[in-house]
Design an enzyme around this catalytic site. Structure first.
Site, PDB file in Angstrom:
ATOM      1  N   GLY A 140       0.847  -1.184   0.000  1.00 44.29           N
ATOM      2  CA  GLY A 140       0.000   0.000   0.000  1.00 44.29           C
ATOM      3  C   GLY A 140       0.882   1.233   0.000  1.00 44.29           C
ATOM      4  O   GLY A 140       2.076   1.137   0.299  1.00 44.29           O
TER       5      GLY A 140
ATOM      6  N   CYS B 159       5.349  -6.177   1.379  1.00 42.31           N
ATOM      7  CA  CYS B 159       5.766  -4.774   1.440  1.00 42.31           C
ATOM      8  C   CYS B 159       5.129  -4.067   2.642  1.00 42.31           C
ATOM      9  O   CYS B 159       5.424  -4.407   3.778  1.00 42.31           O
ATOM     10  CB  CYS B 159       5.439  -4.088   0.117  1.00 42.31           C
ATOM     11  SG  CYS B 159       6.320  -2.544  -0.073  1.00 42.31           S
ATOM     12  N   TYR B 160       4.236  -3.118   2.428  1.00 40.82           N
ATOM     13  CA  TYR B 160       3.565  -2.441   3.546  1.00 40.82           C
ATOM     14  C   TYR B 160       2.963  -3.458   4.508  1.00 40.82           C
ATOM     15  O   TYR B 160       3.035  -3.289   5.736  1.00 40.82           O
ATOM     16  CB  TYR B 160       2.481  -1.497   3.002  1.00 40.82           C
ATOM     17  CG  TYR B 160       1.655  -0.825   4.075  1.00 40.82           C
ATOM     18  CD1 TYR B 160       2.114   0.302   4.730  1.00 40.82           C
ATOM     19  CD2 TYR B 160       0.400  -1.336   4.433  1.00 40.82           C
ATOM     20  CE1 TYR B 160       1.358   0.921   5.726  1.00 40.82           C
ATOM     21  CE2 TYR B 160      -0.364  -0.737   5.428  1.00 40.82           C
ATOM     22  CZ  TYR B 160       0.122   0.390   6.074  1.00 40.82           C
ATOM     23  OH  TYR B 160      -0.630   0.992   7.049  1.00 40.82           O
TER      24      TYR B 160
ATOM     25  N   HIS C 173       8.000  -7.418  -4.142  1.00 35.40           N
ATOM     26  CA  HIS C 173       6.675  -7.729  -4.690  1.00 35.40           C
ATOM     27  C   HIS C 173       6.702  -9.028  -5.499  1.00 35.40           C
ATOM     28  O   HIS C 173       7.106  -9.025  -6.651  1.00 35.40           O
ATOM     29  CB  HIS C 173       6.183  -6.575  -5.572  1.00 35.40           C
ATOM     30  CG  HIS C 173       5.794  -5.392  -4.766  1.00 35.40           C
ATOM     31  ND1 HIS C 173       4.518  -5.215  -4.285  1.00 35.40           N
ATOM     32  CD2 HIS C 173       6.512  -4.341  -4.300  1.00 35.40           C
ATOM     33  CE1 HIS C 173       4.463  -4.107  -3.575  1.00 35.40           C
ATOM     34  NE2 HIS C 173       5.661  -3.556  -3.576  1.00 35.40           N
TER      35      HIS C 173
ATOM     36  N   GLU D  37       4.307 -10.563  -6.774  1.00 36.45           N
ATOM     37  CA  GLU D  37       3.249 -10.641  -7.782  1.00 36.45           C
ATOM     38  C   GLU D  37       3.641 -10.045  -9.134  1.00 36.45           C
ATOM     39  O   GLU D  37       2.979 -10.303 -10.124  1.00 36.45           O
ATOM     40  CB  GLU D  37       1.974  -9.964  -7.258  1.00 36.45           C
ATOM     41  CG  GLU D  37       2.004  -8.435  -7.165  1.00 36.45           C
ATOM     42  CD  GLU D  37       2.648  -7.883  -5.881  1.00 36.45           C
ATOM     43  OE1 GLU D  37       3.409  -8.628  -5.237  1.00 36.45           O
ATOM     44  OE2 GLU D  37       2.414  -6.708  -5.551  1.00 36.45           O
TER      45      GLU D  37
ATOM     46  N   SER E 175     -20.787  -6.019 -28.632  1.00 39.61           N
ATOM     47  CA  SER E 175     -19.987  -5.444 -29.720  1.00 39.61           C
ATOM     48  C   SER E 175     -19.402  -6.531 -30.595  1.00 39.61           C
ATOM     49  O   SER E 175     -18.856  -6.263 -31.656  1.00 39.61           O
ATOM     50  CB  SER E 175     -18.847  -4.621 -29.125  1.00 39.61           C
ATOM     51  OG  SER E 175     -17.917  -5.494 -28.489  1.00 39.61           O
ATOM     52  N   GLY E 176     -19.464  -7.782 -30.123  1.00 35.00           N
ATOM     53  CA  GLY E 176     -18.819  -8.856 -30.866  1.00 35.00           C
ATOM     54  C   GLY E 176     -17.422  -9.129 -30.345  1.00 35.00           C
ATOM     55  O   GLY E 176     -16.781 -10.096 -30.707  1.00 35.00           O
ATOM     56  N   GLY E 177     -16.935  -8.244 -29.461  1.00 28.86           N
ATOM     57  CA  GLY E 177     -15.629  -8.473 -28.842  1.00 28.86           C
ATOM     58  C   GLY E 177     -15.773  -9.507 -27.739  1.00 28.86           C
ATOM     59  O   GLY E 177     -16.890  -9.837 -27.316  1.00 28.86           O
ATOM     60  N   VAL E 178     -14.631  -9.993 -27.245  1.00 24.14           N
ATOM     61  CA  VAL E 178     -14.694 -11.079 -26.274  1.00 24.14           C
ATOM     62  C   VAL E 178     -15.277 -10.613 -24.932  1.00 24.14           C
ATOM     63  O   VAL E 178     -16.028 -11.347 -24.286  1.00 24.14           O
ATOM     64  CB  VAL E 178     -13.317 -11.775 -26.123  1.00 24.14           C
ATOM     65  CG1 VAL E 178     -12.259 -10.824 -25.606  1.00 24.14           C
ATOM     66  CG2 VAL E 178     -13.418 -12.988 -25.221  1.00 24.14           C
ATOM     67  N   ASP E 179     -14.995  -9.371 -24.520  1.00 26.58           N
ATOM     68  CA  ASP E 179     -15.430  -8.934 -23.190  1.00 26.58           C
ATOM     69  C   ASP E 179     -16.953  -8.851 -23.086  1.00 26.58           C
ATOM     70  O   ASP E 179     -17.557  -9.438 -22.188  1.00 26.58           O
ATOM     71  CB  ASP E 179     -14.823  -7.571 -22.829  1.00 26.58           C
ATOM     72  CG  ASP E 179     -13.316  -7.538 -22.994  1.00 26.58           C
ATOM     73  OD1 ASP E 179     -12.725  -8.626 -23.124  1.00 26.58           O
ATOM     74  OD2 ASP E 179     -12.735  -6.446 -22.996  1.00 26.58           O
ATOM     75  N   SER E 180     -17.567  -8.109 -24.008  1.00 26.72           N
ATOM     76  CA  SER E 180     -19.021  -7.972 -23.904  1.00 26.72           C
ATOM     77  C   SER E 180     -19.701  -9.317 -24.172  1.00 26.72           C
ATOM     78  O   SER E 180     -20.739  -9.620 -23.582  1.00 26.72           O
ATOM     79  CB  SER E 180     -19.556  -6.877 -24.831  1.00 26.72           C
ATOM     80  OG  SER E 180     -19.338  -7.185 -26.177  1.00 26.72           O
ATOM     81  N   SER E 181     -19.102 -10.137 -25.035  1.00 24.72           N
ATOM     82  CA  SER E 181     -19.713 -11.431 -25.330  1.00 24.72           C
ATOM     83  C   SER E 181     -19.723 -12.336 -24.102  1.00 24.72           C
ATOM     84  O   SER E 181     -20.733 -12.961 -23.780  1.00 24.72           O
ATOM     85  CB  SER E 181     -18.962 -12.150 -26.460  1.00 24.72           C
ATOM     86  OG  SER E 181     -18.963 -11.351 -27.611  1.00 24.72           O
TER      87      SER E 181
ATOM     88  N   LYS F  67      -7.516  -9.861 -19.376  1.00 25.08           N
ATOM     89  CA  LYS F  67      -7.930 -10.316 -20.704  1.00 25.08           C
ATOM     90  C   LYS F  67      -7.724 -11.817 -20.926  1.00 25.08           C
ATOM     91  O   LYS F  67      -8.603 -12.516 -21.413  1.00 25.08           O
ATOM     92  CB  LYS F  67      -7.139  -9.534 -21.757  1.00 25.08           C
ATOM     93  CG  LYS F  67      -7.663  -9.688 -23.153  1.00 25.08           C
ATOM     94  CD  LYS F  67      -8.907  -8.857 -23.296  1.00 25.08           C
ATOM     95  CE  LYS F  67      -9.270  -8.557 -24.706  1.00 25.08           C
ATOM     96  NZ  LYS F  67     -10.317  -7.510 -24.756  1.00 25.08           N
TER      97      LYS F  67
END
Ligand code: XMP
Length: 515
Positions: free
Chosen positions: A55, A82-83, A169, A171, A223-229, A371
């Site tokens: 943080g 870390c913090y 870190h 990660e 939209s046909g994109g992967v996210d909205s689909s 993604k």
């Protein structure tokens, strides 16, 4: 036996979801909770481990965030990062010093005690540091597990209580064996098992959506994109026919795109209610004579909202009131737009005003994902490959890939050139490893010669970038023979084009799109 679950307590780390993502990558289910979640609540959740994130605060600052002290008494292993580590050190009686200046960047980490946290990690190993305070001596019961030139206590642990802290870190990708360190904590210290899958994510997400929506209704701009689909399919699984998807063709799509999207959804047998609106006339008319990129974005955005509102109103007339708007917002979009509940819409997104205007509540089932996780989810949900692997495409579409005025002639040229580029990349087996590839049409012309004739025609810019989230990107190192094929095909097959140039600009300082 406790649940195969890890709780991540968020102390305001900018990339807290990156820790969550690494835990999911390790096939362990996790939940990110606020730092002040009570020990009682966590005991009820019965996790196998707790992670304190980093943080921005200093442990000495007034009002610095602190966890419930009862956490240390639960007998659940804790990893402080870390913090989170400095807090643990201070609260349990160690010595923490305010360093004269922040240590930032890569540092060689020397391991002093291997088991169990650093099992299998080479020494020294590259680790990523970003901290102001540092620990001078660990609390009673702890031993020093690793050090760097600047941090005498770069890692500490009390194996008897299962308490560990790391200054670096684990990660981030800049820490060479960071994932292994995290996994040592998960598997060896907490006894977690790598059994969590995207399938379990789906079940959970569906349950959450059902609970939130109740017997309400939702609309989704597909939209046909992967996210909205993926967002649409998940919500559809949860509430079925009470979801209607609206696909607006604004006339700025790629070659045959509208048809492909509608067909892909039909073929996949997903059973979504899909309303397909061809509104291209309206958009193109409003774009006539407009050359400024922000003005184009604004026009497309406004017109999109109008069309969407009309359609949603029609749906509400048919089916009853609509309460929710489904959006495929991903975690990097949340970060880019500054986080928080209301800032969740993509920074560039064109439907920003929509939820407030229509008094809709947002439903964003992918908010915590990256993604590649969404693509994994898409595959799990049975979405067709052409949707799962489709490159991201901006809301204003080809309007921001034509520099200058958008005309039907230029759109036709751009679509043909773009289709050739995509076809050749797929043929060369490069499409999936590229984040985004496309053509840009610059409204300038240059001289060339074809046959015996002098030509005066448009150049096409070919842009292809690699990236993991679109926030930073590098130009793709496409093999010269593929570049050659694309150049010759575009010039030979697309009328009014006599030159192809390849964009070799990274982001930053460039952006991915040209406008
Ligand atoms: P830039 O060009 O900013 O793009 O490097 C980063 C990512 O965002 C997409 N992009 C947009 N998406 N509306 C969108 O929905 C927009 O106005 C817009 N502008 C850029 C871009 O395609 C890339 O994936």
């Amino acid at each position: 036996m406790s649940r195969n679950l890890v709780v991540i307590l968020d102390f305001g780390a900018q990339y807290r979801q990156l820790i969550a993502r690494r835990v999911r990558e390790s096939r362990v289910y996790c939940e990110v909770l606020p730092y002040d979640t009570s020990a009682e609540r966590i005991r009820e959740m019965d996790p196998r481990g707790i992670i304190f994130t980093g943080g921005p605060a200093s442990v000495y600052e007034e009002g610095a965030p602190r966890p419930d002290e009862g956490l240390y008494e639960l007998g659940i292993p804790i990893l402080g990062i870390c913090y989170g580590m400095q807090l643990m050190a201070l609260e349990l009686g160690g010595e923490v010093e305010r360093a004269p200046r922040r240590e930032y960047g890569a540092a060689e980490l020397f391991i002093d005690v291997e088991e169990p946290l650093f099992s299998g990690i080479s020494s020294p190993t590259r680790s990523w540091m970003s901290h102001g305070d540092r620990i001078l001596s660990p609390p009673p019961g702890f031993e020093v597990l690793a050090h760097t030139a600047n941090s005498p206590v770069a890692a500490m642990g009390d194996p008897a209580r299962g308490l560990y802290g790391v200054q670096f870190h684990p990660e981030v990708a800049h820490t060479d064996q960071g994932l292994e360190v995290l996994q040592n904590f998960l598997y060896r210290v907490c006894g977690c098992e790598p059994t969590w899958t995207m399938g379990s994510f789906i079940e959970r997400a569906i349950g959450d959506i059902r609970e939130r929506v109740g017997d309400g209704r939702a609309v989704c701009g597909l939209s046909g994109g992967v996210d909205s689909s993926v967002a649409a399919v998940l919500v559809h699984r949860a509430i079925g026919d009470r979801l209607t998807c609206i696909f607006v063709d604004h006339g700025l799509l790629r070659k045959d795109e509208a048809q492909q999207v509608v067909e892909a959804f039909g073929r996949a047998g997903l059973g979504l209610n899909l309303v397909h609106v061809d509104a291209s006339e309206r958009f193109l008319r409003r774009l006539e004579g407009v050359t400024d990129p922000e003005a184009k974005r604004k026009i497309v955005g406004e017109e999109f909202i109008r069309v969407f509102e009309e359609q949603a109103a029609a749906i509400a007339r048919d089916t009853g009131p609509v309460d929710f708007l489904v959006q495929g917002t991903l975690y990097p979009d949340v970060i880019e737009s500054g986080g928080g509940e209301t800032a969740a819409i993509k920074s560039h997104h064109n439907v920003g005003g929509l939820p407030e205007r229509m008094r809709l509540r947002l439903l964003e089932p992918l908010r915590d994902l990256f993604k590649d996780e969404v693509r994994e989810l898409a595959a799990e949900l049975g979405l067709p490959e052409e949707i799962t692997w489709r490159h991201p495409f901006p809301g204003p579409g080809l309007a921001i890939r034509i520099i200058g005025e958008v005309t039907r002639e230029k759109l036709a040229i751009l679509r043909e050139a773009d289709a050739i580029i995509i076809e050749e990349l797929k043929r060369a087996g490069l499409y999936r490893e590229i984040w985004q590839a496309f053509a840009v049409l610059v409204s300038a012309r240059s001289v060339g010669v074809m046959g015996d004739e002098r030509t005066y025609a448009y150049p096409i810019v070919f842009r292809a970038v690699t990236s993991s989230d679109g926030m930073t990107a590098d130009w793709a190192r496409i093999p010269p023979d593929v570049l050659a094929r694309i150049s010759s095909r575009v010039i030979n097959e697309v009328p009014h084009v006599n030159r192809v140039v390849y964009d070799i600009t990274s982001k930053p300082p460039g952006t991915i799109e040209w406008e």
